[in-house]
Design an enzyme around this catalytic site. Structure first.
Site, mmCIF file in Angstrom:
data_model
loop_
_atom_site.group_PDB
_atom_site.id
_atom_site.type_symbol
_atom_site.label_atom_id
_atom_site.label_comp_id
_atom_site.label_asym_id
_atom_site.label_seq_id
_atom_site.Cartn_x
_atom_site.Cartn_y
_atom_site.Cartn_z
ATOM 1 N N ASP A 92 0.848 -1.189 0.000
ATOM 2 C CA ASP A 92 0.000 0.000 0.000
ATOM 3 C C ASP A 92 0.885 1.241 0.000
ATOM 4 O O ASP A 92 2.055 1.197 0.393
ATOM 5 C CB ASP A 92 -0.950 0.003 1.190
ATOM 6 C CG ASP A 92 -0.235 0.215 2.517
ATOM 7 O OD1 ASP A 92 0.672 -0.585 2.824
ATOM 8 O OD2 ASP A 92 -0.572 1.169 3.246
ATOM 9 N N GLU A 156 -0.076 -0.504 5.818
ATOM 10 C CA GLU A 156 0.956 0.083 6.687
ATOM 11 C C GLU A 156 0.847 1.598 6.742
ATOM 12 O O GLU A 156 0.990 2.202 7.806
ATOM 13 C CB GLU A 156 2.350 -0.330 6.189
ATOM 14 C CG GLU A 156 3.486 -0.004 7.151
ATOM 15 C CD GLU A 156 4.025 1.413 7.035
ATOM 16 O OE1 GLU A 156 4.694 1.884 7.972
ATOM 17 O OE2 GLU A 156 3.773 2.069 5.994
#
Length: 454
Positions: A92, A156
């Site tokens: 991500d 994250e």
């Protein structure tokens, strides 16, 4: 390290690495469905799973974590009796911010002036490619000498803790002798560095309400309590005049012992405008690695274009507080929440919502794995010795892994050196750093396996 088989193999793989990174960067995998569709993250996760399967990983799975994101897991068995190494990265990315400020499309890997530009190129899709390069080089030169687990996180950057919660519920999944977190970076291009400390973080949203609805500023302004003005005053209470973070009860005077960050270099790296001063006191290293730092990362208020002459009835802000090693993130969250409630002016109604949190981390740099990494970096960067630095950013999973597996050694490396400008517009990765760090990781795995046999 010209002539070494590992180095030569990785050099030959760099065109493939660029093509794969371009495919990964093309996924708009921002783990916030309010900003980008979840299908983008799902597609990136599927890509990672496919890459692991193509490298003969077993038990490849897309893990549905409690925060709604998906982490990708795979296991590559090594020789009998070999240690297990967990390789971590995340797929991500941060939102691209102002796309008009990018010199090339943020989700299109573009080569310019010897660097590869694109959101996630360094943080941390490049880290995934680094792991793949290292493993491919080992397979081409006698085989991977350790058992390898790979975990690629899907949220994250949001700090919502999905993988942490999943790992705590399935403690056997990520168990390893050593963990390599591929999400930090060298202190400077060409200077091999491991990160020894990370600041933790807490993320809060605060809302102030003062009126039942907006009012005409000419008719009511001057007496009606303006929620936006109250928010500005509240946020200002989080900093002293010199910019030092001032959250009631939070210690702010810690010192950093170790590699220092010259102020002139920091100004250049941070692109501070001429004549604008830095904030806080102490050395730069003190301020960014050893002390708390508050940042207002968003405010809900009327935009300038289309604004009306109104007294605002409500306002909302999102606040990030970086928490240094030695401070518990839970305690910092309580202190920040109490500060926000007690400093809101004019009796404004306050509501506070926690949206993310992670504990700080301190590594044991005397461990055998660090010795193996120092030898690997010395070979990958001839003439350079491995350095140890702090990092102001947060990787919430680190402390969760350290708690779950107290005997495991944890190393932090990566591609996010200052020129990478992670989280900013025009993020980029140095292909030379990608190549050398992949060499270092491959040699580390060889060194580490040999040390366990000795």
């Amino acid at each position: 390290m010209t002539g070494h088989p590992i180095s030569e193999t990785i050099a030959s793989l760099m065109p493939r690495a660029k093509a794969e990174l371009a495919e990964l960067v093309a996924f708009q995998s921002v783990a916030d469905p309010a900003v980008y569709p979840r299908s983008e993250c799902d597609a990136a996760a599927e890509w990672v799973a496919g890459a692991l399967r193509s490298e003969d990983f077993q038990d490849v799975a897309l893990l549905d974590t409690p925060d709604g994101s998906r982490s990708v897991y795979g296991f590559l068995p090594g020789p009998a009796g070999a240690p297990t190494v967990l390789l971590y990265a995340h797929y991500d990315v941060q939102p691209p911010l102002d796309e008009s400020a990018w010199l090339s499309p943020p989700f299109e890997l573009t080569e310019r002036d010897g660097r590869w530009y694109g959101r996630g190129s360094a943080d941390c899709k490049g880290g995934l490619v680094m792991h793949l390069l290292a493993l491919r080089a080992l397979k081409a030169n006698g085989g991977v000498p350790v058992s390898v687990k790979v975990i690629a996180e899907g949220s994250e950057e949001q700090g919502t803790g999905g993988l942490e919660q999943y790992a705590q519920a399935h403690p056997e999944l990520l168990a390893a002798d050593t963990v390599v977190i591929g999400d930090t970076g060298n202190f400077r291009v060409g200077l091999p560095t491991v990160t020894s400390t990370l600041r933790g973080m807490t993320m809060l949203r605060v809302r102030l309400d003062t009126l039942e609805g907006n009012l005409h500023s000419g008719q009511f302004g001057g007496a009606a309590p303006d929620a936006l003005a109250a928010m500005i005053q509240l946020l200002a209470s989080l900093r002293a005049e010199d910019g030092t973070t001032t959250v009631d009860g939070l210690t702010t005077g810690a010192k950093w012992d170790g590699l220092q960050y010259p102020e002139a270099e920091f100004r250049k790296d941070a692109k501070v405008l001429d004549g604008v001063g830095l904030i806080g006191t102490g050395t730069v290293a003190d301020r960014i690695w050893a002390r708390p730092a508050v940042t207002v990362i968003g405010i809900d208020c009327p935009p300038v274009v289309g604004a009306t002459p109104s007294v605002q009835a409500g306002a909302r802000a999102q606040i990030s507080l970086r928490v240094p090693p030695g401070v518990d993130a839970d305690d910092a969250t309580k202190l920040l929440t109490a500060h926000l409630r007690s400093h809101a002016p004019w009796g404004a109604r306050v509501s506070v919502e926690q949206v993310g949190q992670g504990q700080p981390f301190r590594a044991d740099v005397s461990s055998p794995a660090y010795t193996a990494m120092a030898d690997a970096m010395r070979a990958a960067y001839p003439g350079q010795e491995m350095q140890s630095s702090g990092m102001g950013g947060s990787i919430p999973l680190c402390n969760a892994l350290a708690t779950l597996y107290p005997e495991a050694e944890i190393l932090l490396i990566g591609l996010s050196e200052p020129e990478a400008q992670i989280h900013a517009v025009n993020e980029s990765v140095s292909p030379e750093e990608l190549e050398r760090m992949s060499v270092a990781e491959a040699l580390f795995l060889q060194n580490y396996a040999a040390s366990k046999k000795a």
